[in-house]
Structures are given as structure tokens and as C-alpha cells.
Design a protein around this motif. Structure first.
Motif, PDB file in Angstrom:
ATOM      1  N   PRO A  13       0.833  -1.198   0.000  1.00  0.00           N
ATOM      2  CA  PRO A  13       0.000   0.000   0.000  1.00  0.00           C
ATOM      3  C   PRO A  13       0.870   1.251   0.000  1.00  0.00           C
ATOM      4  N   VAL A  14       0.471   2.237  -0.804  1.00  0.00           N
ATOM      5  CA  VAL A  14       1.120   3.553  -0.726  1.00  0.00           C
ATOM      6  C   VAL A  14       0.407   4.282   0.407  1.00  0.00           C
ATOM      7  N   MET A  15       1.054   4.310   1.557  1.00  0.00           N
ATOM      8  CA  MET A  15       0.373   4.680   2.798  1.00  0.00           C
ATOM      9  C   MET A  15      -0.107   6.126   2.799  1.00  0.00           C
ATOM     10  N   LEU A  16      -1.348   6.296   3.195  1.00  0.00           N
ATOM     11  CA  LEU A  16      -1.884   7.621   3.455  1.00  0.00           C
ATOM     12  C   LEU A  16      -1.329   8.118   4.789  1.00  0.00           C
ATOM     13  N   THR A  17      -1.137   9.429   4.905  1.00  0.00           N
ATOM     14  CA  THR A  17      -0.661  10.021   6.150  1.00  0.00           C
ATOM     15  C   THR A  17      -1.813  10.766   6.821  1.00  0.00           C
ATOM     16  N   PRO A  18      -2.411  10.197   7.850  1.00  0.00           N
ATOM     17  CA  PRO A  18      -3.492  10.903   8.558  1.00  0.00           C
ATOM     18  C   PRO A  18      -2.995  12.227   9.127  1.00  0.00           C
ATOM     19  N   MET A  19      -3.864  13.250   9.040  1.00  0.00           N
ATOM     20  CA  MET A  19      -3.517  14.572   9.560  1.00  0.00           C
ATOM     21  C   MET A  19      -4.658  15.116  10.405  1.00  0.00           C
ATOM     22  N   ASN A  20      -4.292  15.952  11.351  1.00  0.00           N
ATOM     23  CA  ASN A  20      -5.285  16.642  12.161  1.00  0.00           C
ATOM     24  C   ASN A  20      -5.916  17.767  11.344  1.00  0.00           C
ATOM     25  N   ALA A  21      -6.938  18.376  11.900  1.00  0.00           N
ATOM     26  CA  ALA A  21      -7.633  19.440  11.180  1.00  0.00           C
ATOM     27  C   ALA A  21      -6.708  20.592  10.815  1.00  0.00           C
ATOM     28  N   ASP A  22      -5.657  20.812  11.627  1.00  0.00           N
ATOM     29  CA  ASP A  22      -4.702  21.883  11.337  1.00  0.00           C
ATOM     30  C   ASP A  22      -3.576  21.432  10.411  1.00  0.00           C
ATOM     31  N   ARG A  23      -3.702  20.202   9.891  1.00  0.00           N
ATOM     32  CA  ARG A  23      -2.779  19.610   8.909  1.00  0.00           C
ATOM     33  C   ARG A  23      -1.420  19.250   9.514  1.00  0.00           C
ATOM     34  N   THR A  24      -1.358  19.129  10.814  1.00  0.00           N
ATOM     35  CA  THR A  24      -0.206  18.484  11.440  1.00  0.00           C
ATOM     36  C   THR A  24      -0.432  16.978  11.364  1.00  0.00           C
ATOM     37  N   ILE A  25       0.644  16.208  11.433  1.00  0.00           N
ATOM     38  CA  ILE A  25       0.515  14.760  11.314  1.00  0.00           C
ATOM     39  C   ILE A  25      -0.185  14.190  12.546  1.00  0.00           C
ATOM     40  N   ASP A  26      -1.174  13.354  12.289  1.00  0.00           N
ATOM     41  CA  ASP A  26      -1.908  12.652  13.342  1.00  0.00           C
ATOM     42  C   ASP A  26      -1.168  11.343  13.611  1.00  0.00           C
TER      43      ASP A  26
END
Length: 308
Positions: A13-26
Motif C-alpha cells: 500500500p502507498v500509505m496515506l498520512t493521517p492529519m489533524n484538522a490543522d494539517r499536522t501529522i496525526d
């Protein structure tokens, strides 16, 4: 290190990077997504990919993302990660070493970062040779990343790289069975393994000697791609049905990607991840835009495919 899975896994899988609403990494979201891919049967993960939004991460974030995925995988899956970002050969060598030191089993070279769009084959292959010579015995890979421009690897350069014994991973985006055939012929008998980035020809590429898939379909429907690749190029009614469904789904997810993919992943899994993304033009789909993706997923799940 999980080099055994590096050389046996078929689905990356080409991993998705989850992010918070402020676009910092979750970071908790990164852990959840890592677990989900592994629980779906994937024994290989490609982080710092384009789908991971690697172009929009800071150098420190790129390294930390690799370190986090490796730690969470904890030997359950091999991890490959991009390590080149369009810099000088010396800077690329330093970057590759940092990604390797963060735990990546192999470090991926973006082929379009080996020279400007107009660079000759001699110029960019010379850059490649310098990088290979400067990175010791680190295992390497290729990704023919389509942005900001696509650079496909000629079979002669692919064969040279394969026969160094250093290259073990290649994500192919030629979308051409003849092109993949030439690469497979040039790399025969070497450790270099070709993973088709286009789901619509995975049956064909695996029948020719390709080792599996790395792309959108693996990221969103990993259990189906794991099953399809386990058939090792078998061409029958069941494998064709799965490949056709995944081909349509892969096309549909292109709208507002990767926000649309994160949105669908949250809907499919119940994971509390947002659709936030740093990629320009990516934003959550409204109900009208999201409905086709949801309908496609419901169709796939309603078929009750016998994946045995």
C-alpha cells in the motif's frame, strides 16, 4: 529488519498520512492505519510515497514518519520509504542514509528526481550511479513518480541497476505491459522485484514475472489486492472480476485525492481520521461527490466474493 518480508511480500500500500484538522501529522492515526494494512494481510508498507504527501512534509517529518511506521509495524511488515527529493547527489546520499537509519528496509529513489525534465539519459543515469556508489550496501528501490513529471526507466538502465544486486523494489507506473516485459527481461535472475502501480494489468504483469501491486487500490482495498496477487497471475472469471472492480474504484478515487481516499478509509474502517491534506487542491468531498465512492465500496462488499 524484516528483509524476509521485503523479498516475499506482494502488496505494498502507498500509505496515506493521517492529519489533524490543522494539517499536522496525526501520529495516533498513523499507528491505526499501519495496523489496518497489516491486519488486512499486507506484509509490506510504502511510506513517504506520493500518497503519503511526501512532497509536502518537512525533512524531519519524513524521517519521523518512517521511524513511526517501522516502530508500529514491529517486524510484522517490511517498510520501504522514499529517500530522494530532487537535490544534489551528495544531499540525496545523506537523505537516503537518514531514511535507512530510521529503519526502512529499502530506500526508494524517485526517478524524476535524478535530473531536470530535459536531462539526457547519460546525465540522470550518472546521477544514479553516484548515489548508488555513495550509499554503501543500503538496499534501494525505484518509483516512477508521476509528479511533477514522469521519468520512466529504460530497460538498459533498469538492467544495470538490477545487476548491482542493490535494488530490490520497483513501483512501475509505465502503464505498459510491453515496457514491464522489457524490464522483467533485463532484471531476470536479480533481486529486483517489479510491482505494478496500475491495478488494471496486475494479472498480466504477474503472469510475466511481476511480483505484485503497489498503488491506490492496495491502500483502500488491501484485502482484495492481497487475494488477487496471491493468485499469481491466474486468469479466470473470479480474478478478472476483482481486477475490473478495483480498476473502476482506483479511477474514482482520483477526485480530490488524497482527501477523498482518507474520507473513504474512515468510512470503510470506522477509524477516527480526518480528510485533511497538505496536497494542493485536495479537500473533502461533499455528499454528492462522496456518494459514488461509497456506492462502489458497498457494491464490492455486497458481492460476497469467495476469496479462498
Amino acid at each position: 529488519m524484516t528483509s524476509n518480508k521485503l523479498m516475499t511480500n506482494a502488496v505494498w500500500p502507498v500509505m496515506l498520512t493521517p492529519m489533524n484538522a490543522d494539517r499536522t501529522i496525526d501520529w495516533a492515526g498513523v499507528d491505526r492505519v499501519t495496523d489496518w494494512y497489516i491486519n488486512a494481510g499486507c506484509e509490506g508498507l510504502f511510506t513517504n510515497s506520493r500518497s503519503s504527501e511526501v512532497e509536502f512534509l518537512t525533512p524531519d517529518e519524513r524521517v519521523e514518519l518512517v521511524r513511526r511506521v517501522v516502530a508500529r509495524a514491529d517486524g510484522r511488515a517490511a517498510v520501504v520509504a522514499t529517500g530522494t527529493f530532487g537535490q544534489s547527489a551528495a544531499e540525496e546520499i545523506t537523505s537516503i542514509k537518514k531514511v535507512h537509519d530510521a529503519g526502512a528496509d529499502a530506500v526508494v529513489i524517485l526517478t524524476n528526481h535524478l535530473g531536470e525534465p530535459g536531462a539526457s539519459e547519460a546525465e540522470w543515469s550518472g546521477q544514479l550511479e553516484t548515489i548508488v556508489e555513495g550509499t554503501g550496501d543500503i538496499k534501494l528501490g525505484f518509483y516512477e513518480c508521476p509528479t511533477p513529471w514522469k521519468r520512466l526507466i529504460p530497460a538498459n538502465v533498469y538492467g544495470w541497476a538490477a545487476h548491482t544486486g542493490r535494488f530490490v523494489f520497483h513501483k512501475d507506473v509505465s502503464h505498459s505491459v510491453p515496457d514491464m516485459t522489457r524490464k522483467l527481461e533485463a532484471s531476470a535472475g536479480t533481486p529486483l522485484r517489479l510491482y505494478n502501480g496500475q491495478i488494471s494489468s496486475v494479472i498480466e504483469s504477474m503472469a510475466l514475472g511481476g511480483r505484485g501491486h503497489s498503488g491506490y487500490a492496495s491502500s483502500l482495498y488491501p484485502e482484495l489486492v492481497v487475494w488477487l496477487c496471491a493468485q499469481n497471475g491466474a486468469d479466470n472469471e473470479q480474478t478478472r472480476l476483482v481486477q475490473r472492480l478495483l480498476t473502476v474504484a482506483e479511477r474514482m478515487i482520483n477526485v480530490n485525492y488524497p482527501s477523498s481516499a482518507k474520507q473513504l478509509l474512515a468510512q470503510r474502517t470506522g477509524m477516527p481520521i480526518t480528510a485533511a491534506s497538505r496536497m494542493p487542491g485536495a479537500y473533502p468531498l461533499d455528499d454528492h461527490g462522496f456518494a459514488p465512492l461509497q456506492n462502489m465500496t458497498e457494491l464490492i462488499e455486497s458481492l460476497d466474493l469467495t476469496l479462498a
